[in-house]
Write an enzyme that holds these catalytic residues in place. Structure first.
Site, PDB file in Angstrom:
ATOM      1  N   ASN A  92       0.817  -1.226   0.000  1.00 29.79           N
ATOM      2  CA  ASN A  92       0.000   0.000   0.000  1.00 29.79           C
ATOM      3  C   ASN A  92       0.848   1.273   0.000  1.00 29.79           C
ATOM      4  O   ASN A  92       0.375   2.321  -0.461  1.00 29.79           O
ATOM      5  CB  ASN A  92      -0.920  -0.029   1.232  1.00 29.79           C
ATOM      6  CG  ASN A  92      -1.488   1.332   1.539  1.00 29.79           C
ATOM      7  OD1 ASN A  92      -2.472   1.754   0.938  1.00 29.79           O
ATOM      8  ND2 ASN A  92      -0.855   2.075   2.455  1.00 29.79           N
ATOM      9  N   TYR A 155       3.379   8.578 -11.528  1.00 29.03           N
ATOM     10  CA  TYR A 155       2.475   7.829 -10.642  1.00 29.03           C
ATOM     11  C   TYR A 155       1.681   6.780 -11.425  1.00 29.03           C
ATOM     12  O   TYR A 155       1.611   5.609 -11.029  1.00 29.03           O
ATOM     13  CB  TYR A 155       1.547   8.839  -9.966  1.00 29.03           C
ATOM     14  CG  TYR A 155       0.509   8.255  -9.036  1.00 29.03           C
ATOM     15  CD1 TYR A 155       0.854   7.831  -7.754  1.00 29.03           C
ATOM     16  CD2 TYR A 155      -0.819   8.148  -9.427  1.00 29.03           C
ATOM     17  CE1 TYR A 155      -0.098   7.321  -6.897  1.00 29.03           C
ATOM     18  CE2 TYR A 155      -1.785   7.640  -8.566  1.00 29.03           C
ATOM     19  CZ  TYR A 155      -1.414   7.223  -7.304  1.00 29.03           C
ATOM     20  OH  TYR A 155      -2.367   6.708  -6.456  1.00 29.03           O
ATOM     21  N   ALA A 157       2.403   5.511 -14.333  1.00 30.29           N
ATOM     22  CA  ALA A 157       3.316   4.482 -14.879  1.00 30.29           C
ATOM     23  C   ALA A 157       3.593   3.425 -13.807  1.00 30.29           C
ATOM     24  O   ALA A 157       3.562   2.219 -14.079  1.00 30.29           O
ATOM     25  CB  ALA A 157       4.622   5.129 -15.339  1.00 30.29           C
ATOM     26  N   LYS A 159       1.716   2.713 -11.147  1.00 28.24           N
ATOM     27  CA  LYS A 159       0.496   1.965 -10.803  1.00 28.24           C
ATOM     28  C   LYS A 159       0.117   0.990 -11.918  1.00 28.24           C
ATOM     29  O   LYS A 159      -0.351  -0.119 -11.637  1.00 28.24           O
ATOM     30  CB  LYS A 159      -0.652   2.942 -10.534  1.00 28.24           C
ATOM     31  CG  LYS A 159      -0.496   3.744  -9.236  1.00 28.24           C
ATOM     32  CD  LYS A 159      -0.356   2.844  -8.033  1.00 28.24           C
ATOM     33  CE  LYS A 159      -0.679   3.554  -6.720  1.00 28.24           C
ATOM     34  NZ  LYS A 159      -0.350   2.720  -5.549  1.00 28.24           N
TER      35      LYS A 159
HETATM   36  P1  NDP Z   1      -1.097   8.602   2.433  1.00 31.30           P
HETATM   37  O1  NDP Z   1      -0.124   9.592   1.901  1.00 31.30           O
HETATM   38  O2  NDP Z   1      -2.219   9.080   3.275  1.00 31.30           O
HETATM   39  O3  NDP Z   1      -0.296   7.461   3.225  1.00 31.30           O
HETATM   40  C1  NDP Z   1       0.776   6.834   2.617  1.00 31.30           C
HETATM   41  C2  NDP Z   1       1.370   5.825   3.561  1.00 31.30           C
HETATM   42  O4  NDP Z   1       2.506   5.220   2.914  1.00 31.30           O
HETATM   43  C3  NDP Z   1       1.873   6.450   4.844  1.00 31.30           C
HETATM   44  O5  NDP Z   1       1.708   5.537   5.882  1.00 31.30           O
HETATM   45  C4  NDP Z   1       3.354   6.660   4.530  1.00 31.30           C
HETATM   46  O6  NDP Z   1       4.143   6.673   5.680  1.00 31.30           O
HETATM   47  C5  NDP Z   1       3.647   5.403   3.744  1.00 31.30           C
HETATM   48  N1  NDP Z   1       4.857   5.497   2.936  1.00 31.30           N
HETATM   49  C6  NDP Z   1       5.143   6.410   1.971  1.00 31.30           C
HETATM   50  N2  NDP Z   1       6.363   6.145   1.454  1.00 31.30           N
HETATM   51  C7  NDP Z   1       6.839   5.058   2.095  1.00 31.30           C
HETATM   52  C8  NDP Z   1       8.031   4.309   2.008  1.00 31.30           C
HETATM   53  N3  NDP Z   1       9.000   4.624   1.128  1.00 31.30           N
HETATM   54  N4  NDP Z   1       8.198   3.247   2.826  1.00 31.30           N
HETATM   55  C9  NDP Z   1       7.240   2.906   3.720  1.00 31.30           C
HETATM   56  N5  NDP Z   1       6.081   3.568   3.853  1.00 31.30           N
HETATM   57  C10 NDP Z   1       5.885   4.636   3.050  1.00 31.30           C
HETATM   58  O7  NDP Z   1      -1.627   7.819   1.149  1.00 31.30           O
HETATM   59  P2  NDP Z   1      -3.090   7.230   0.816  1.00 31.30           P
HETATM   60  O8  NDP Z   1      -3.655   6.551   1.996  1.00 31.30           O
HETATM   61  O9  NDP Z   1      -3.848   8.292   0.131  1.00 31.30           O
HETATM   62  O10 NDP Z   1      -2.698   6.153  -0.293  1.00 31.30           O
HETATM   63  C11 NDP Z   1      -2.406   4.798   0.046  1.00 31.30           C
HETATM   64  C12 NDP Z   1      -2.252   4.004  -1.240  1.00 31.30           C
HETATM   65  O11 NDP Z   1      -3.464   4.106  -1.993  1.00 31.30           O
HETATM   66  C13 NDP Z   1      -1.144   4.538  -2.138  1.00 31.30           C
HETATM   67  O12 NDP Z   1      -0.512   3.465  -2.795  1.00 31.30           O
HETATM   68  C14 NDP Z   1      -1.910   5.410  -3.120  1.00 31.30           C
HETATM   69  O13 NDP Z   1      -1.223   5.575  -4.328  1.00 31.30           O
HETATM   70  C15 NDP Z   1      -3.196   4.612  -3.284  1.00 31.30           C
HETATM   71  N6  NDP Z   1      -4.324   5.406  -3.760  1.00 31.30           N
HETATM   72  C16 NDP Z   1      -4.850   6.426  -2.989  1.00 31.30           C
HETATM   73  C17 NDP Z   1      -5.935   7.144  -3.446  1.00 31.30           C
HETATM   74  C18 NDP Z   1      -6.568   8.228  -2.625  1.00 31.30           C
HETATM   75  O14 NDP Z   1      -7.522   8.851  -3.116  1.00 31.30           O
HETATM   76  N7  NDP Z   1      -6.126   8.496  -1.428  1.00 31.30           N
HETATM   77  C19 NDP Z   1      -6.528   6.878  -4.779  1.00 31.30           C
HETATM   78  C20 NDP Z   1      -5.900   5.798  -5.484  1.00 31.30           C
HETATM   79  C21 NDP Z   1      -4.845   5.093  -4.981  1.00 31.30           C
HETATM   80  P3  NDP Z   1       4.840   8.020   6.207  1.00 31.30           P
HETATM   81  O15 NDP Z   1       3.792   8.747   6.964  1.00 31.30           O
HETATM   82  O16 NDP Z   1       5.916   7.491   7.055  1.00 31.30           O
HETATM   83  O17 NDP Z   1       5.302   8.784   4.997  1.00 31.30           O
END
Ligand code: NDP
Length: 249
Positions: A92, A155, A157, A159
């Site tokens: 995720n 992004y 690419a 996904k």
């Molecule tokens: P958030 O930005 O709210 O949360 C992202 C999470 O990923 C955080 O816990 C962050 O931790 C963690 N993270 C980021 N980079 C890393 C890393 N290198 N290693 C470990 N952990 C990491 O994102 P969302 O909840 O919005 O999105 C979650 C997933 O869903 C993503 O893959 C996103 O692309 C996908 N998505 C989201 C949508 C949306 O509308 N929200 C729509 C479509 C897809 P930290 O706080 O430590 O940075």
């Protein structure tokens, strides 16, 4: 068949905020022992740890950057020591930025592609020795992956790459009884969306009321529900699927 994950062990990357946090809590409430990772120390990490203490099970919140093989190996080693086996792995962790293609720097390309795609590669490869018959890998994609959206080429690419990865792996791992699927969220109302200026937030709401069949943005818990389905025996004949959770865009 039922949705219980009792006695099962799950690893969720990027569990400290947003969708990942809801996935962690959903799987834990369904009975799984859950290990979640995050990259940055924050209040959100402490809050998740507190919340998990209220849910029965052997839960852990670990700092590990999914872009680093060394950190991923250490994260999975912690799962091996604690659980011995992993039943569900949810990729995720994600980052995003909005940059016109002409201005997209190589570093930013790598930051986004490495987090989503290389991160999933590293986590799955490290976790596979702990997985067997009944195992489920869920990759969190995005509804825009195959639709496209300006200023997010890096992004989309990454996904879209997750779909190819999942299709090939479902064929490679099916014989071992391991399923691989993608959940594609549409626009989900996370803490980040709520931080937008009021006017922008209302514009976003209005746009998605129009765009979705259900007339609203989704919630992180609604993505958690789809992940629970894919992690549980309810979906034991589902593999190589890409499931949109987008309110019917
Ligand atoms: P958030 O930005 O709210 O949360 C992202 C999470 O990923 C955080 O816990 C962050 O931790 C963690 N993270 C980021 N980079 C890393 C890393 N290198 N290693 C470990 N952990 C990491 O994102 P969302 O909840 O919005 O999105 C979650 C997933 O869903 C993503 O893959 C996103 O692309 C996908 N998505 C989201 C949508 C949306 O509308 N929200 C729509 C479509 C897809 P930290 O706080 O430590 O940075």
């Amino acid at each position: 068949m039922n949705a219980s994950l009792s006695g099962k062990n799950a690893l969720v990357t990027g569990g400290s905020r947003g969708i990942g946090r809801a996935v962690v809590l959903t799987l834990a409430r369904a009975g799984a022992n859950v290990t979640a990772c995050y990259r940055t120390e924050s209040e959100a990490v402490r809050e998740l740890e507190q919340e998990l203490k209220e849910i029965p099970g052997d839960h852990h919140v670990v700092r590990a950057d999914v872009r680093s093989k060394e950190e991923v190996d250490r994260l999975v080693e912690e799962c091996r020591t604690r659980y011995g086996r992993l039943d569900a792995v949810v990729n995720n962790a994600g980052v995003i930025s909005h940059v016109p293609y002409d201005e997209l720097a190589e570093d930013e390309w790598h930051r986004v592609v490495d987090t989503h795609l290389t991160g999933a590669f590293l986590v799955i490869q490290a976790a596979l020795p702990l997985m067997g018959e009944g195992g489920s890998i869920v990759n969190i994609g995005s509804r825009v992956a195959t639709v496209g959206i300006p200023t997010r080429s890096h992004y989309t690419a990454a996904k879209a790459g997750l779909i190819g990865l999942s299709r090939s792996l479902c064929k490679e791992l099916g014989g071992r009884g391991i399923r691989v699927n993608v959940v594609e969220p549409g626009v989900i109302e996370t803490e980040e969306a709520a931080k937008l200026p009021k006017e922008k937030y209302e514009q976003l709401q209005a746009r998605y009321r129009q765009l979705t069949s259900l007339g609203r943005l989704g919630t992180p818990e609604e993505v958690g529900g789809a992940v629970l389905f894919l992690a549980s025996d309810l979906s034991r004949y589902v593999t190589g699927a890409t499931i949109p959770v987008d309110g019917g865009i």
